[in-house]
Structure formats: C-alpha cells, structure tokens
Design a protein around this motif. Sequence first.
Motif: not given
Length: 601
Positions: A185, A198-200, A203, A218, A221-223, A225-226, A514
């Motif tokens: 991420f 940014l990590t699990h 988050f 956040a 960025s995380i979504y 990535s998925y 995820r």
Amino acid sequence: MEQVTLKKRSEVNSENKWSIEDLFANDELWKEEYSKTKEEIEKVKNYRGKLSESGKIMLDFLKLQDNINFHLQRVYVYANEKYHEDTSNSLYQGFSEQAGNLAVEYDAAVSFANAEILSMPEEILFNFIKNTPGLSAYDFALKEILRNKPYTLNGEMEELLAMAGDMASSAQTIFSMFNNADIKFPSIKNENGELTELTHGRFILFLESSDRNVRREAFQSIYSSYMKFKNTLAAVYSANVKKEAFYSKARKFPSTMAMKLYGSNIPVEVYKNLIETVHEKMSLMHRYVALRKKLMGLEELHVYDLYTPIVKDVDIKYSFEEAKDLVVKALAPMGEGYLKILQEGFENRWIDVYENQGKRSGAYSWGAYGTHPYVLLNYNNSLDNVFTLAHEMGHAMHSYYSFNHQPITYSDYKIFVAEVASTCNEALLMEYMLSSTEDKKEKAYLINHFLEQFRTTLYRQTMFAEFEMLTHGMAQRGEALTAETLSAKYKELVGLYYGEELVLDEEIAYEWSRIPHFYTPFYVYQYATGYSAAIALSRKILNEGESAVKDYIGKFLQGGSSDYPIELLKKAGVDMSSKEPIRQALDLFEELLDKMEELQG
C-alpha cells in the motif's frame, strides 16, 4: 521528511513476543516431531478393513488417531505461528507448507475410517461401545459419525476427496499470500504530516483519525490497491466458491451453506433467522448512521467517516500494560479462578503484542492440545485494541478450559460457539468501563464504541453473511462471479444496511476483495450469532452472579465439543435456535441509541 516504518521481527523485544519455545525450543525439535508424526501416520494403514473385527481394534485405532492429532496439532501450530511472525520468511513459509501437506496426508490416511464404521450394522457398533472397556469415551464421536451417514461416501471416494485437499486449498493459500506478503500500500501522511507506511494493522487506526483527510487518503489508498487486482481477486474468490460447491455436490448436500452448517449440527434456519431478524431492525442502523452524520456535523457522510469516534475532543489511548489492567478489572465478575489463569497468560508471554514487518494482519487465539493457547495481536494503543485483547483472551480462556477438562477427542470447540466467550469478555469490559466513569463526554465516547461493536459485529458481519449466501447461491445457479457482479452485489448490500444517509463511495464496492474470512465460507455469521449469545450471557453473569458463572464456565467453557453447540449454549442459559437472543441484542442497541441521543441532546 522522515518516514515511520515498522520494526523487523529481529528488532522486537522478547517480552513482547509469544513464548513459542513452549511448543518447541528450536526448529530441530520441530523437524524431529514432524518426522515422528509422519511415521505414526504410516501405522494407520494397518487398520484399514479391520475396524469392524472387534471393539479392541476400533479402540486401538481411535487411540492412534488421538495420538497423531496431539502431535500433528503441535507441528501445525508451531509451523504456522512461526510463519505468521513474518510471512516473508521463506524458511517458515516452507514449514507451513510442510505442515499443511502433512495434515492432508493424515486426512487421506484416515479417510477410510468413517466409511468403514458406517458400513457396519449399527447394533454391532453399539455392542462394541457397550462391551469394550474404554470405548465408551468415544460414544458421542462415534454417534456423530453415524449422523453424517447420508453425506459420507465410500472409502475410495473419501480417500480421493482427502487427497484433493491440498489442491482444493489453493485459492485460500493464494489469497493469503497475496494479502499478507505481496500486496503493498502507498505511504500516506498521518495527522502530524509524517509520511507513514499504510499497513493492514494501521488501516483501521487511520480510519479512526479525527483528521478527515487522513481517513479519506487511507480509504482511497487501500482500496485503489485492491482495485488494481480486482479481476484476479474475483477469479480467486470464484475458485474458492466453486471448490466448496464441488464438495457439497459430491457429498449430496443441497447447498454449500447446508454442508458448512451441518458439521456443527446447526439448522440452516438459524442462519436465515439472523438475516431476517437484522432486516426487521434495519431502521435502527439507518437511525445510527443519521445520528453519526448529525453529530459529526457533516453535509455528506462517507464510508471513511464510519470508524472515527463521533464524540469530539476525547482521545483515549491505552498502553498495553493499561489494557491488561483494565481487562483484569472488567473480568472480576468471572471469579478468582478465571482471573488467575488470565494473569498466567499475561505474565507468561502467551501474547505476541505488536505489529512488525511481514507479520500476519489482524488478531487471533490458537494453540495445540497439551500446551497453553497463544494470542496474536497487532496492538496499537487504541480503545478498539483494548477490546481486541479482551476478545482474544476470551478465546484463549475457552481453549484453556476445554483443553484442561476434555480429552483431545472433544477438546476443540465448534466454530458456532467460538465467538461467544470472546465477545462475552468484550461485553463485560464495556459494562465495566461505562460504570467506572461519570464524565458525560467519556460515557458518550464509550457508548459510541459499544454502538460501533453492534455496527461492525452484528450488522456488518450479517451483511457479510448475506453476501456469502447470495454469491454462493449465484454460483449454484450457474451465474458468473466476476469483479463486476460481485462489486455490484456488494455495493447494493452496503446501501441496504446503511441507508440513504451514507454516500456509497465507489471504493466500498470492492471491500469483498479484501475479506480473508470469505475464504472460510459461512463462518462470519457466527460472529453475529455469537455476539447475540454473548450479550445474553454477559447480562446473566452480571445479574445472577456466581450461579451464572458456574454454568458458563462449568457447562460451556469446559464443554469443548462434547455436545452440539446449540445444546452447550442452552446449558449455559441461551437458546440460539430462536430469534430471541438476536432481538434482545438489537433491543440493547436501540437503548444505547436512546442514551447517546440523550447525552448529546
């Protein structure tokens, strides 16, 4: 600008690491036990075709099974917990794979047994149980095999299905490797403007931030990535669904759901009751979302606004020592015996505390029979993590009591009750914290946290359960599970559960991609049913005291899998075959909403 990075595993202080050496002092001892277990599995073939010859032969076989299970658990837990310490470590990746292969080998070796037992005339089996000293200890287990008779295949077919186990777990393995080791991420700026990885584990902490820019960044960025891997992840999810559909068809179950629930003797109606009862009270969640929007003073409430506390100017952080102290005080109603074991876990390093590079995300409790349980955390000083500590120690205490009061045959409690002890601890912690403060703002902050438990556990997990029910149903009807169809269905459910006051950001449609629990189908509903049962049990403990604690520990926690889950809960005073515990929990949710509105009035 200096970037905040995670420690390497080797840099973590030993007092914050679990005492994995209590299982094996070193890797060489693990390798020895692995080899010995492999040799023991070879002995299984000596019993093939002979189980119906005498009660003594059957008893010897069942004792051999128990012995292999004892050693295999140790081998499997050590390998995977070492792997979870740092999922990028290739040595323990290998250990984990070896242990998994050994488990598949064992399943294949013993796969003939159930078919042989089922092919025996029942009167001969009952005669064995009655007249063979020691065999009566396996009475419930043997009768459980008979219950599975309609769905058990002949010996060769059972062996074939068992042999396919390693291949069948590929989708779950691929997702786990992708989600824990490969996906990266972006770094984002935290509240202090520091560029932070940014990590699990971070988050949710970012989503709880009072800074909306941090929350939004956040979330996006995380979504994002998925979303880059949406088609691959849809294919992996679809493969897992198809695998489960194959097994349910092979065993002649009407559906995957029926197959998954049958193992714990849970009627399909229990699953559907949950969804129906939550649907009846969906207006309460819509009301909570509207209250959140109002109290946050937002023109638009977005998905990334759902986790931050709605009570402003209360920033409560707890060190791990403070968290342990709180949990001990909150669980005082459980009695001195319970607290003594809890303290033993705190003082003797049952817990792996902090996040490090490559460490498995989330939290869990796990262990092997004959040793103490272990708890994995990624502790970050938040209130939510204090509740996670109480939750996972609830699991650990359940395991401890089961391990110490049941033979290995019945020591591993069923998934349906797995979340009850953990959530009961959380409910007791919340009651303690609410009763320990007169500060209006702090009380509102805690009620908000309690409301969030209902949102994330009872409503959100039921939404997950409904998604699984719908997508597995789609596959059963031959409909394609693509990134588009899965995302459309998921977004529709988010809208249904949260109502019109929530803006459905595009990214939330991909949340399905995820969720690790979706690779253990029809598991998550038990968080919601377990939460409902736990709310009922926590109130019994607080209202009835010692007698309720005695039933809870003596008839439930110590029960393991010596009876069916619904029956164990009934002995503790809660009937999950009815809608009533779910309705009672939702009634409490409504009371909390009333209190929050009153405090903010």
